[in-house]
Design a protein around this motif. Sequence first.
Motif, short mmCIF file in Angstrom:
data_model
loop_
_atom_site.label_atom_id
_atom_site.label_comp_id
_atom_site.label_asym_id
_atom_site.label_seq_id
_atom_site.Cartn_x
_atom_site.Cartn_y
_atom_site.Cartn_z
N GLN A 143 -30.47 18.04 11.41
CA GLN A 143 -30.68 19.49 11.39
C GLN A 143 -31.36 19.90 10.09
O GLN A 143 -32.32 20.68 10.10
CB GLN A 143 -29.34 20.20 11.56
CG GLN A 143 -29.44 21.71 11.61
CD GLN A 143 -28.08 22.36 11.79
OE1 GLN A 143 -27.03 21.71 11.67
NE2 GLN A 143 -28.08 23.64 12.07
N LEU A 144 -30.89 19.36 8.97
CA LEU A 144 -31.52 19.64 7.68
C LEU A 144 -32.97 19.13 7.69
O LEU A 144 -33.87 19.81 7.20
CB LEU A 144 -30.74 18.97 6.55
CG LEU A 144 -31.38 19.00 5.16
CD1 LEU A 144 -31.59 20.43 4.68
CD2 LEU A 144 -30.53 18.20 4.18
N ASN A 145 -33.17 17.96 8.26
CA ASN A 145 -34.50 17.35 8.31
C ASN A 145 -35.52 18.24 9.02
O ASN A 145 -36.71 18.22 8.69
CB ASN A 145 -34.41 15.98 9.00
CG ASN A 145 -35.69 15.19 8.90
OD1 ASN A 145 -36.27 15.06 7.82
ND2 ASN A 145 -36.14 14.69 10.02
N LEU A 146 -35.07 19.05 9.98
CA LEU A 146 -35.97 19.97 10.67
C LEU A 146 -36.47 21.07 9.73
O LEU A 146 -37.59 21.55 9.87
CB LEU A 146 -35.28 20.60 11.87
CG LEU A 146 -35.01 19.68 13.06
CD1 LEU A 146 -34.19 20.40 14.12
CD2 LEU A 146 -36.32 19.16 13.64
N GLU A 147 -35.62 21.48 8.79
CA GLU A 147 -35.98 22.55 7.86
C GLU A 147 -36.62 22.01 6.58
O GLU A 147 -37.56 22.61 6.05
CB GLU A 147 -34.75 23.37 7.48
CG GLU A 147 -34.22 24.19 8.63
CD GLU A 147 -33.09 25.09 8.20
OE1 GLU A 147 -33.04 25.51 7.02
OE2 GLU A 147 -32.24 25.40 9.06
N GLU A 148 -36.07 20.93 6.08
CA GLU A 148 -36.54 20.32 4.84
C GLU A 148 -36.61 18.82 5.08
O GLU A 148 -35.59 18.14 5.02
CB GLU A 148 -35.59 20.63 3.68
CG GLU A 148 -35.42 22.11 3.39
CD GLU A 148 -34.40 22.37 2.29
OE1 GLU A 148 -34.09 21.45 1.49
OE2 GLU A 148 -33.89 23.51 2.23
N PRO A 149 -37.79 18.29 5.40
CA PRO A 149 -37.88 16.87 5.74
C PRO A 149 -37.24 15.96 4.70
O PRO A 149 -37.43 16.12 3.50
CB PRO A 149 -39.39 16.63 5.83
CG PRO A 149 -39.95 17.98 6.20
CD PRO A 149 -39.08 18.98 5.47
N LEU A 150 -36.44 15.03 5.22
CA LEU A 150 -35.75 14.06 4.37
C LEU A 150 -36.56 12.78 4.32
O LEU A 150 -37.08 12.32 5.33
CB LEU A 150 -34.36 13.77 4.92
CG LEU A 150 -33.40 14.95 5.02
CD1 LEU A 150 -32.10 14.53 5.68
CD2 LEU A 150 -33.14 15.54 3.65
N GLU A 151 -36.65 12.21 3.15
CA GLU A 151 -37.34 10.94 2.98
C GLU A 151 -36.30 9.86 2.71
O GLU A 151 -35.16 10.14 2.40
CB GLU A 151 -38.33 11.03 1.82
CG GLU A 151 -39.45 12.02 2.08
CD GLU A 151 -40.43 12.11 0.93
OE1 GLU A 151 -40.52 11.16 0.14
OE2 GLU A 151 -41.09 13.15 0.82
N GLY A 152 -36.72 8.62 2.82
CA GLY A 152 -35.81 7.52 2.52
C GLY A 152 -35.12 7.02 3.77
O GLY A 152 -35.44 7.40 4.90
N ALA A 153 -34.12 6.20 3.56
CA ALA A 153 -33.45 5.49 4.64
C ALA A 153 -32.16 6.17 5.12
O ALA A 153 -31.48 5.64 5.99
CB ALA A 153 -33.13 4.06 4.18
N GLY A 154 -31.82 7.33 4.58
CA GLY A 154 -30.54 7.97 4.88
C GLY A 154 -30.28 8.21 6.36
O GLY A 154 -29.18 7.93 6.85
N LEU A 155 -31.26 8.73 7.07
CA LEU A 155 -31.06 9.01 8.50
C LEU A 155 -30.86 7.71 9.28
O LEU A 155 -29.97 7.63 10.14
CB LEU A 155 -32.24 9.80 9.06
CG LEU A 155 -32.36 11.24 8.56
CD1 LEU A 155 -33.68 11.86 9.02
CD2 LEU A 155 -31.18 12.08 9.03
N ARG A 156 -31.64 6.71 8.98
CA ARG A 156 -31.49 5.41 9.65
C ARG A 156 -30.13 4.80 9.30
O ARG A 156 -29.47 4.19 10.14
CB ARG A 156 -32.63 4.46 9.27
CG ARG A 156 -33.96 4.85 9.86
CD ARG A 156 -35.05 3.82 9.62
NE ARG A 156 -35.24 3.41 8.24
CZ ARG A 156 -35.87 4.12 7.31
NH1 ARG A 156 -36.38 5.30 7.60
NH2 ARG A 156 -36.01 3.66 6.08
N TYR A 157 -29.72 4.96 8.04
CA TYR A 157 -28.45 4.40 7.59
C TYR A 157 -27.29 5.00 8.39
O TYR A 157 -26.42 4.28 8.88
CB TYR A 157 -28.27 4.64 6.09
CG TYR A 157 -27.05 3.95 5.53
CD1 TYR A 157 -27.10 2.61 5.18
CD2 TYR A 157 -25.85 4.63 5.36
CE1 TYR A 157 -25.98 1.95 4.68
CE2 TYR A 157 -24.73 3.99 4.85
CZ TYR A 157 -24.81 2.66 4.51
OH TYR A 157 -23.70 2.02 4.02
N LEU A 158 -27.27 6.32 8.54
CA LEU A 158 -26.18 6.97 9.27
C LEU A 158 -26.19 6.56 10.74
O LEU A 158 -25.13 6.35 11.34
CB LEU A 158 -26.29 8.49 9.15
CG LEU A 158 -25.89 9.07 7.80
CD1 LEU A 158 -26.24 10.55 7.75
CD2 LEU A 158 -24.42 8.84 7.51
#
Length: 190
Positions: A143-158
């Motif tokens: 949800q945060l990524n939709l507003e403020e794109p997240l970089e790195g491996a965090g989404l894949r990690y979760l």
Amino acid sequence: MGYRLSKIYTRTGDAGETGLADGRRVPKHHPRIEAIGCVDELNSQLGLLLADLQEARSAALDQLTSVLAPIQHRLFDLGGELAMPEYRALGDQEVERLEQAIDAWNEELEPLKDFILPGGSRLVAQIHVCRSLARKAERRCQQLNLEEPLEGAGLRYLNRLSDLLFVAARIAAKRQGVAEVLWKAADKPT
């Protein structure tokens, strides 16, 4: 490392805002704070799971502890990434570490034929609590990524972490010698 928290309360959040590590102030209901909170909630439940594993004092479960204990630190790293958007702590090697554990544990398990429900033992149920919280943290980060794109491996990690926890619950049940709780569909309505 010096003292990081010299004063626990600051009163700066009393009006419903909180500060990020980069100095920005955001509402406490901001998607970034929601994501940080969900990662923290997962980390707390993982701490309870690790305490349960330690109390079990079982050689058969020691491997779970050795795989899961470093995850608390990586979740704290992820919280740092969320609090400091320019900071990177997690890399692809951490995702790969989870995948290697999943693959190794899967080799020990029978293929799934039915859906599994949380339960069988307190330990297995607690692993499923952590799994469901990993999914929740992932949803909040997406949800945060939709507003403020997240970089790195965090989404894949979760994403991989919730998979790991599902397999860990199955391994714990097997190593404890408890039957997995299989889903039974309701009778067709008449």
